[in-house]
Design a protein around this motif. Structure first.
Motif, PDB file in Angstrom:
ATOM      1  N   PHE A 178      -7.099 -94.249   2.236  1.00 57.88           N
ATOM      2  CA  PHE A 178      -6.823 -93.167   1.294  1.00 57.88           C
ATOM      3  C   PHE A 178      -7.775 -92.000   1.529  1.00 57.88           C
ATOM      4  O   PHE A 178      -7.370 -90.827   1.505  1.00 57.88           O
ATOM      5  CB  PHE A 178      -6.966 -93.678  -0.134  1.00 57.88           C
ATOM      6  CG  PHE A 178      -6.490 -92.708  -1.181  1.00 57.88           C
ATOM      7  CD1 PHE A 178      -5.158 -92.672  -1.545  1.00 57.88           C
ATOM      8  CD2 PHE A 178      -7.377 -91.843  -1.805  1.00 57.88           C
ATOM      9  CE1 PHE A 178      -4.712 -91.776  -2.516  1.00 57.88           C
ATOM     10  CE2 PHE A 178      -6.938 -90.945  -2.764  1.00 57.88           C
ATOM     11  CZ  PHE A 178      -5.600 -90.910  -3.121  1.00 57.88           C
ATOM     12  N   ALA A 179      -9.052 -92.288   1.783  1.00 59.69           N
ATOM     13  CA  ALA A 179     -10.037 -91.222   2.007  1.00 59.69           C
ATOM     14  C   ALA A 179      -9.701 -90.417   3.258  1.00 59.69           C
ATOM     15  O   ALA A 179      -9.780 -89.178   3.250  1.00 59.69           O
ATOM     16  CB  ALA A 179     -11.433 -91.825   2.123  1.00 59.69           C
ATOM     17  N   PHE A 180      -9.326 -91.097   4.332  1.00 61.30           N
ATOM     18  CA  PHE A 180      -8.978 -90.380   5.564  1.00 61.30           C
ATOM     19  C   PHE A 180      -7.713 -89.552   5.376  1.00 61.30           C
ATOM     20  O   PHE A 180      -7.611 -88.426   5.886  1.00 61.30           O
ATOM     21  CB  PHE A 180      -8.809 -91.359   6.729  1.00 61.30           C
ATOM     22  CG  PHE A 180     -10.071 -91.604   7.514  1.00 61.30           C
ATOM     23  CD1 PHE A 180     -10.391 -90.816   8.612  1.00 61.30           C
ATOM     24  CD2 PHE A 180     -10.942 -92.611   7.141  1.00 61.30           C
ATOM     25  CE1 PHE A 180     -11.551 -91.040   9.330  1.00 61.30           C
ATOM     26  CE2 PHE A 180     -12.116 -92.841   7.848  1.00 61.30           C
ATOM     27  CZ  PHE A 180     -12.431 -92.055   8.953  1.00 61.30           C
ATOM     28  N   GLU A 181      -6.725 -90.062   4.662  1.00 64.62           N
ATOM     29  CA  GLU A 181      -5.510 -89.295   4.399  1.00 64.62           C
ATOM     30  C   GLU A 181      -5.829 -88.018   3.628  1.00 64.62           C
ATOM     31  O   GLU A 181      -5.334 -86.930   3.960  1.00 64.62           O
ATOM     32  CB  GLU A 181      -4.514 -90.148   3.615  1.00 64.62           C
ATOM     33  CG  GLU A 181      -3.887 -91.274   4.417  1.00 64.62           C
ATOM     34  CD  GLU A 181      -3.095 -92.229   3.548  1.00 64.62           C
ATOM     35  OE1 GLU A 181      -3.195 -92.101   2.303  1.00 64.62           O
ATOM     36  OE2 GLU A 181      -2.396 -93.097   4.084  1.00 64.62           O
ATOM     37  N   GLN A 182      -6.659 -88.166   2.592  1.00 68.99           N
ATOM     38  CA  GLN A 182      -7.022 -87.005   1.788  1.00 68.99           C
ATOM     39  C   GLN A 182      -7.834 -85.997   2.597  1.00 68.99           C
ATOM     40  O   GLN A 182      -7.627 -84.785   2.485  1.00 68.99           O
ATOM     41  CB  GLN A 182      -7.816 -87.451   0.563  1.00 68.99           C
ATOM     42  CG  GLN A 182      -7.022 -88.254  -0.451  1.00 68.99           C
ATOM     43  CD  GLN A 182      -5.976 -87.402  -1.140  1.00 68.99           C
ATOM     44  OE1 GLN A 182      -6.258 -86.292  -1.584  1.00 68.99           O
ATOM     45  NE2 GLN A 182      -4.755 -87.901  -1.209  1.00 68.99           N
ATOM     46  N   ALA A 183      -8.757 -86.482   3.406  1.00 71.57           N
ATOM     47  CA  ALA A 183      -9.583 -85.576   4.224  1.00 71.57           C
ATOM     48  C   ALA A 183      -8.737 -84.868   5.272  1.00 71.57           C
ATOM     49  O   ALA A 183      -8.958 -83.685   5.561  1.00 71.57           O
ATOM     50  CB  ALA A 183     -10.713 -86.367   4.881  1.00 71.57           C
ATOM     51  N   ALA A 184      -7.764 -85.575   5.842  1.00 75.86           N
ATOM     52  CA  ALA A 184      -6.942 -84.983   6.894  1.00 75.86           C
ATOM     53  C   ALA A 184      -6.136 -83.799   6.387  1.00 75.86           C
ATOM     54  O   ALA A 184      -6.062 -82.749   7.054  1.00 75.86           O
ATOM     55  CB  ALA A 184      -6.016 -86.044   7.490  1.00 75.86           C
ATOM     56  N   VAL A 185      -5.502 -83.928   5.213  1.00 66.08           N
ATOM     57  CA  VAL A 185      -4.679 -82.830   4.713  1.00 66.08           C
ATOM     58  C   VAL A 185      -5.534 -81.679   4.202  1.00 66.08           C
ATOM     59  O   VAL A 185      -5.047 -80.543   4.084  1.00 66.08           O
ATOM     60  CB  VAL A 185      -3.720 -83.312   3.598  1.00 66.08           C
ATOM     61  CG1 VAL A 185      -2.738 -84.319   4.150  1.00 66.08           C
ATOM     62  CG2 VAL A 185      -4.485 -83.882   2.414  1.00 66.08           C
TER      63      VAL A 185
END
Length: 301
Positions: A178-185
């Motif tokens: 979830f953290a990587f998804e949020q950081a990516a966008v």
């Protein structure tokens, strides 16, 4: 016809649910959710919930009469939600938004709406004390929702990182995902943090503890590297900090825009009284908090 129905159901299941009561905290949560919906191309559902009490007449043999909202109350609620939808259409014209009224407590309504949603977003009012926590909407929803729950607070900068609290190994994968998804966008880095408490009565700098910290760091870096391969464009740092996991993570929220941690479900009262990183964050975090359950399905971006 069947294909259109399946497509509509897929969109419905990817919606973001917002607990909305017109307050400043709720408006802030709605803005956060609309920004998220714009980035991830999903609709937003504003949920207003109110429970009307019942009273028992003096005559014990007479049935209790329920008190339902009158026409003026219904009209006021409809106007408030209408303004919220109109404002959302103005600020985020590409996002589908609708409102829904539930005659229930806020916690029950949001848990039910979360059953087929991708995300629930709440305003960031902090509970104070154990009694407030036991009855708080954020505490109840984060413990029982089947999807991630975000509690919005703070005024972060767009460049602030996303902090991932890797506490329990079995929950670390969904937290990092979830953290990587949020950081990516958002185009920001991930800071993976693990709090480690040394055994009581042992010198912090003794060889046993130093080896333990090195082993913890190795495990954390191995978990992080798996997700970094999936998100090569996201910069990431990993660190093991000596201290209780909840306090270490709360301190790490300074200068972050979002902290992600695992959500602990509640099956009995003793589970509530057990130390919880999520509960600590809801009290102490200086930025928005995302609590993610272990059974979470990946959000599609």
């Amino acid at each position: 016809m069947e294909a259109a129905r399946e497509e509509a159901n897929a969109v419905q299941n990817q919606r973001i649910v917002v607990g909305y009561d017109g307050s400043a905290e709720a408006r802030k949560a709605a803005r956060w959710a609309l920004d998220e919906a714009y980035r991830s191309d999903v609709p937003v559902e504003l949920v207003y919930a109110y429970e009307w009490p019942s009273y028992v007449p003096a005559a014990a043999m007479m049935p209790a009469a329920a008190v339902y909202p009158d026409a003026d109350t219904d009209l006021a609620v409809a106007e408030m939600l209408g303004r919220a939808v109109d404002d959302a259409d103005d600020t985020h014209p590409g996002v589908r938004v609708w409102a829904r009224v539930e005659h229930s407590t806020a916690a029950v309504a949001l848990i039910q709406r979360a059953a087929d949603a991708s995300l629930v977003v709440l305003g960031g009012r902090r509970p104070s004390g154990m009694r407030a926590w036991l009855g708080s909407t954020s505490g109840s929803v984060s413990a029982h929702a089947r999807c991630p729950v975000v509690v919005v607070r703070g005024e972060p900068r767009a460049t602030d990182p996303v902090v991932a609290g890797v506490d329990e190994p079995e929950a670390g994968g969904v937290v990092l995902g979830f953290a990587f998804e949020q950081a990516a966008v958002r185009g920001v880095p991930v800071r993976a943090v693990h709090g480690w408490s040394p055994p009581d009565g042992r010198d912090l700098l003794c060889d046993v503890n130093l080896r333990a910290v090195a082993e913890e760091r190795g495990r954390l870096e191995a978990m992080v590297s798996c997700w970094q391969r999936r998100f090569p464009g996201v910069a990431v740092s990993a660190e093991v900090v000596v201290g209780s996991p909840g306090e270490v993570l709360a301190q790490a929220t300074a200068g972050a825009q979002l902290v992600v941690a695992g959500a602990r479900g509640r099956r009995a009262l003793r589970a509530v009284l057990r130390p919880s990183v999520g509960r600590h964050l809801l009290h102490r975090a200086r930025c928005s908090v995302a609590l993610v359950s272990r059974t979470r399905a990946a959000i599609r971006f």
